[in-house]
Design an enzyme around this catalytic site. Structure first.
Site, PDB file in Angstrom:
ATOM      1  N   LYS A  59       0.807  -1.196   0.000  1.00 42.12           N
ATOM      2  CA  LYS A  59       0.000   0.000   0.000  1.00 42.12           C
ATOM      3  C   LYS A  59       0.851   1.261   0.000  1.00 42.12           C
ATOM      4  CE  LYS A  59      -2.778  -2.487   3.407  1.00 42.12           C
ATOM      5  NZ  LYS A  59      -3.127  -2.467   4.824  1.00 42.12           N
ATOM      6  N   GLY A  60       2.105   1.090   0.378  1.00 35.53           N
ATOM      7  CA  GLY A  60       2.964   2.248   0.692  1.00 35.53           C
ATOM      8  C   GLY A  60       3.174   3.247  -0.432  1.00 35.53           C
ATOM      9  N   GLU A 100       7.904   2.335  -6.270  1.00 34.34           N
ATOM     10  CA  GLU A 100       8.074   1.876  -4.884  1.00 34.34           C
ATOM     11  C   GLU A 100       8.134   3.062  -3.934  1.00 34.34           C
ATOM     12  OE1 GLU A 100       8.220  -0.528  -2.900  1.00 34.34           O
ATOM     13  OE2 GLU A 100       8.895  -2.386  -3.835  1.00 34.34           O
ATOM     14  N   ASP A 149      14.855  -0.838   0.872  1.00 39.61           N
ATOM     15  CA  ASP A 149      15.625  -1.040   2.099  1.00 39.61           C
ATOM     16  C   ASP A 149      16.666  -2.129   1.836  1.00 39.61           C
ATOM     17  OD1 ASP A 149      16.479  -1.188   4.688  1.00 39.61           O
ATOM     18  OD2 ASP A 149      14.558  -1.723   5.562  1.00 39.61           O
ATOM     19  N   LYS A 165      17.104   3.950   0.933  1.00 37.96           N
ATOM     20  CA  LYS A 165      17.740   3.931   2.253  1.00 37.96           C
ATOM     21  C   LYS A 165      19.226   3.674   2.121  1.00 37.96           C
ATOM     22  CE  LYS A 165      14.862   2.880   6.122  1.00 37.96           C
ATOM     23  NZ  LYS A 165      14.439   1.926   7.162  1.00 37.96           N
ATOM     24  N   PHE A 211      13.934   4.290  10.698  1.00 38.80           N
ATOM     25  CA  PHE A 211      12.572   3.907  10.332  1.00 38.80           C
ATOM     26  C   PHE A 211      11.728   5.159  10.153  1.00 38.80           C
ATOM     27  CE2 PHE A 211       8.361   2.131  10.586  1.00 38.80           C
ATOM     28  CZ  PHE A 211       8.519   0.971   9.845  1.00 38.80           C
ATOM     29  N   VAL A 212      11.189   5.319   8.976  1.00 38.78           N
ATOM     30  CA  VAL A 212      10.415   6.529   8.679  1.00 38.78           C
ATOM     31  C   VAL A 212       8.949   6.188   8.397  1.00 38.78           C
ATOM     32  CG1 VAL A 212      12.383   7.852   7.813  1.00 38.78           C
ATOM     33  CG2 VAL A 212      11.085   6.421   6.229  1.00 38.78           C
ATOM     34  N   ASP A 263       4.062   3.316   6.780  1.00 42.67           N
ATOM     35  CA  ASP A 263       3.323   3.102   8.030  1.00 42.67           C
ATOM     36  C   ASP A 263       4.192   2.550   9.147  1.00 42.67           C
ATOM     37  OD1 ASP A 263       3.583   0.492   6.669  1.00 42.67           O
ATOM     38  OD2 ASP A 263       2.452  -0.219   8.391  1.00 42.67           O
ATOM     39  N   ARG A 291       0.145   6.623   7.510  1.00 42.80           N
ATOM     40  CA  ARG A 291       0.263   6.683   6.041  1.00 42.80           C
ATOM     41  C   ARG A 291      -0.266   8.002   5.489  1.00 42.80           C
ATOM     42  NH1 ARG A 291       1.451   1.426   4.057  1.00 42.80           N
ATOM     43  NH2 ARG A 291       0.505  -0.286   5.203  1.00 42.80           N
TER      44      ARG A 291
HETATM   45  P1  XMP Z   1      13.135  -4.580   1.433  1.00 42.77           P
HETATM   46  O1  XMP Z   1      12.798  -5.927   0.888  1.00 42.77           O
HETATM   47  O2  XMP Z   1      13.818  -3.659   0.450  1.00 42.77           O
HETATM   48  O3  XMP Z   1      11.728  -4.005   1.823  1.00 42.77           O
HETATM   49  O4  XMP Z   1      13.888  -4.671   2.744  1.00 42.77           O
HETATM   50  C1  XMP Z   1      11.294  -2.773   1.491  1.00 42.77           C
HETATM   51  C2  XMP Z   1       9.983  -2.611   2.168  1.00 42.77           C
HETATM   52  O5  XMP Z   1      10.184  -2.546   3.582  1.00 42.77           O
HETATM   53  C3  XMP Z   1       9.359  -1.576   4.141  1.00 42.77           C
HETATM   54  N1  XMP Z   1      10.207  -0.565   4.803  1.00 42.77           N
HETATM   55  C4  XMP Z   1       9.760   0.465   5.515  1.00 42.77           C
HETATM   56  N2  XMP Z   1       8.506   0.855   5.819  1.00 42.77           N
HETATM   57  N3  XMP Z   1       9.382   2.691   7.029  1.00 42.77           N
HETATM   58  C5  XMP Z   1       8.333   1.965   6.595  1.00 42.77           C
HETATM   59  O6  XMP Z   1       7.208   2.342   6.876  1.00 42.77           O
HETATM   60  C6  XMP Z   1      10.661   2.369   6.766  1.00 42.77           C
HETATM   61  O7  XMP Z   1      11.590   3.063   7.200  1.00 42.77           O
HETATM   62  C7  XMP Z   1      10.859   1.181   5.973  1.00 42.77           C
HETATM   63  N4  XMP Z   1      11.974   0.554   5.520  1.00 42.77           N
HETATM   64  C8  XMP Z   1      11.524  -0.505   4.801  1.00 42.77           C
HETATM   65  C9  XMP Z   1       8.548  -1.013   3.016  1.00 42.77           C
HETATM   66  O8  XMP Z   1       7.310  -1.681   2.992  1.00 42.77           O
HETATM   67  C10 XMP Z   1       9.326  -1.324   1.782  1.00 42.77           C
HETATM   68  O9  XMP Z   1       8.540  -1.470   0.626  1.00 42.77           O
HETATM   69 MG    MG Z   2       4.908  -1.148   6.113  1.00 47.31          MG
END
Ligand code: XMP
Ligand code: MG
Length: 194
Positions: A42-43, A98, A102, A130, A151-152, A158, A164
């Site tokens: 959903k992000g 996306e 991360d 990131k 973590f943002v 979310d 969100r």
């Molecule tokens: P990967 O597989 O690249 O995953 O580790 C990326 C997904 O992890 C979530 N993600 C976050 N969600 N704040 C969030 O709300 C963050 O700081 C964060 N870091 C990673 C997110 O769903 C992303 O698509």
């Molecule tokens: Mg999430």
């Protein structure tokens, strides 16, 4: 500012300015083509909504929802499709939209899967990148901002499905989550829908 937010990392103005630039760049790069923006639920929803309106091309929108299984510390890279695309992509230029990259595991899996469907082209646009060592190296063709390994939340992102709707990207106050359940741990362990 929301009471649970410690610091605004990217303001609404900074986000909108960058998205306008990304839209212009994508419009130039795909000139003459039809484009399919593939949003990850959903992000990426606020981002894809604003970005789509900044792109001046014949454009389709579709969405995929994926959940990545994980242990307590990180996602496994094994991804379950919760919602797939509506149709085939073999005649389409696909741009994956996306919210954040991360570890790279989720995106790596998605790229692998979509490549097997033979799109005319496949590229990636992430709002946030990131700054950390990726577990999987993934190509990011377009991105908005590089951010520190914190973590943002906000603008689609979310914590426990909340925040969100904030119009900016912020760092959550540590007091919002307990020691046993840091956002990273909670997030990664829930096999959560993005
Ligand atoms: P990967 O597989 O690249 O995953 O580790 C990326 C997904 O992890 C979530 N993600 C976050 N969600 N704040 C969030 O709300 C963050 O700081 C964060 N870091 C990673 C997110 O769903 C992303 O698509
Ligand atoms: Mg999430």
């Amino acid at each position: 500012m929301h009471q649970d937010i410690e610091e605004i990392l990217l303001s609404e103005e900074q986000l909108q300015e960058k998205i306008a630039d990304l839209g212009k760049q994508i419009t130039r790069d795909y000139a003459g083509d039809h484009l399919l923006l593939l949003g990850t639920l959903k992000g990426a929803v606020p981002f894809i909504a604003d970005l789509a309106r900044a792109i001046e091309l014949p454009l389709e929108l579709d969405y995929m929802a994926v959940a990545s299984y994980g242990n307590s510390t990180q996602s496994s890279g094994i991804v379950r499709i919760i919602k797939d695309l509506e149709g085939p992509i073999d005649q389409k230029h696909v741009l994956i939209i996306e919210d954040i990259i991360d570890s790279g595991l989720t995106l790596h899996y998605l790229i692998d899967l979509l490549k097997r469907r033979n799109p005319l082209s496949l590229k990636v646009c992430s709002l946030l990148n990131k700054e950390r060592l990726r577990i999987k190296d993934v190509p990011i063709d377009y991105y908005g901002f590089t951010i520190p390994d914190k973590f943002v939340v906000g603008y689609g992102l979310d914590y426990a499905q909340l925040y969100r709707n904030l119009p900016y990207i912020g760092i959550l106050k540590p007091s919002v989550y307990s020691e046993e359940a840091t956002p990273e741990k909670t997030h990664k362990s829930m096999a959560e829908q993005k």
